[in-house]
Scaffold this active site. Structure first.
Site, short mmCIF file in Angstrom:
data_model
loop_
_atom_site.label_atom_id
_atom_site.label_comp_id
_atom_site.label_asym_id
_atom_site.label_seq_id
_atom_site.Cartn_x
_atom_site.Cartn_y
_atom_site.Cartn_z
N HIS A 1 -2.76 1.76 -2.00
CA HIS A 1 -1.31 1.71 -1.85
C HIS A 1 -0.66 0.93 -3.00
CE1 HIS A 1 1.78 1.83 1.69
NE2 HIS A 1 2.30 2.25 0.57
N THR B 1 2.52 11.03 -3.25
CA THR B 1 3.04 10.43 -2.03
C THR B 1 2.68 8.95 -2.03
OG1 THR B 1 3.02 10.44 0.40
CG2 THR B 1 1.01 11.20 -0.70
N GLU B 2 3.63 8.12 -1.61
CA GLU B 2 3.51 6.67 -1.84
C GLU B 2 2.37 6.02 -1.07
OE1 GLU B 2 6.72 4.47 0.90
OE2 GLU B 2 7.54 6.01 -0.39
N ASN B 3 1.82 6.71 -0.06
CA ASN B 3 0.69 6.11 0.66
C ASN B 3 -0.64 6.31 -0.07
OD1 ASN B 3 1.33 8.82 1.52
ND2 ASN B 3 -0.30 8.66 3.03
N SER C 1 -0.40 3.02 -6.01
CA SER C 1 0.65 4.00 -5.83
C SER C 1 2.02 3.41 -6.17
CB SER C 1 0.64 4.51 -4.39
OG SER C 1 1.64 5.48 -4.20
#
Length: 216
Positions: A86, A47-49, A89
């Site tokens: 982040h 997940t991008e967070n 990511s």
């Protein structure tokens, strides 16, 4: 016509995610795919967070407010999962380290162009998030969406009329009616999921389709 539910579409997408894949699930509808991955199949959800090793949604009452996905929904983390910055990511997303991303869409063109962040309406709230990075960075892009809008218009179009997320990025489309591959020769239906003949599917779709069912 009996269409697939959103849960059933998610289950159909999950069926095509292979063992060992690194996968990002976009916000909205795609997050449901996590709940349908078989526990015996090792898939690494990103997940991008800043989380790798995301599991399914937690049971009611077991939510951890510090453990969320990019859509701010409570999630779980599997054994061996990890948290990171982040920026790291997004480096994973942009650097070609994800095998598959599953995104929602407003429109997909016959050539695989994607429009999923803005309808262009004056009162619409732009919500691009990391969709542009995922669409060009993942090795394969799967789209999960209803086949038609609420007013009955096809979301599969000859040319997108909404602002583009990325050009020529989509590999496969899952709707409540069919699974459709984007190929150099056009859109190819590989699986009809609803109780309708191919001729009817073609009639309600905005672009020409070919039908080459996969053998199961």
């Amino acid at each position: 016509m009996k269409r697939l539910t959103r849960d059933q579409i998610a289950a159909r997408v999950a069926r095509d995610i292979p063992e060992g894949a690194y996968v990002n699930l976009g916000i909205g509808l795609p997050t449901m795919v996590a709940n349908h991955l078989p526990p015996e199949r090792e898939v690494f959800l990103h997940t991008e967070n800043g989380l790798l090793g995301m599991g399914p949604a937690p049971a009611p009452g077991e939510e951890d407010e510090d453990l969320i996905n990019a859509g701010k929904q409570p999630v779980t983390i599997l054994t061996g999962g990890s948290y990171f910055h982040h920026a790291d990511s997004f480096a994973m997303m942009r650097g070609g380290h994800l095998d598959i991303c599953v995104l929602g869409a407003f429109q997909v063109s016959a050539g695989g162009d994607l429009a999923n962040w803005h309808t262009g309406a004056p009162d619409a709230i732009p919500a691009v998030g990391g969709a542009m990075d995922l669409a060009i960075g993942a090795k394969q892009v799967f789209i999960m969406m209803e086949h038609q809008t609420k007013s009955g218009e096809s979301k599969l179009v000859e040319r997108c009329t909404y602002p583009l997320t990325a050009v020529g990025c989509v590999n496969r489309i899952y709707t409540d009616l069919a699974v459709i591959d984007v190929t150099p020769q056009g859109l190819v239906v590989t699986d009809i999921l609803a109780d309708l003949p191919f001729d009817e599917l073609q009639r309600i779709t905005g672009v020409p389709l070919a039908y080459r069912p996969e053998s199961n």
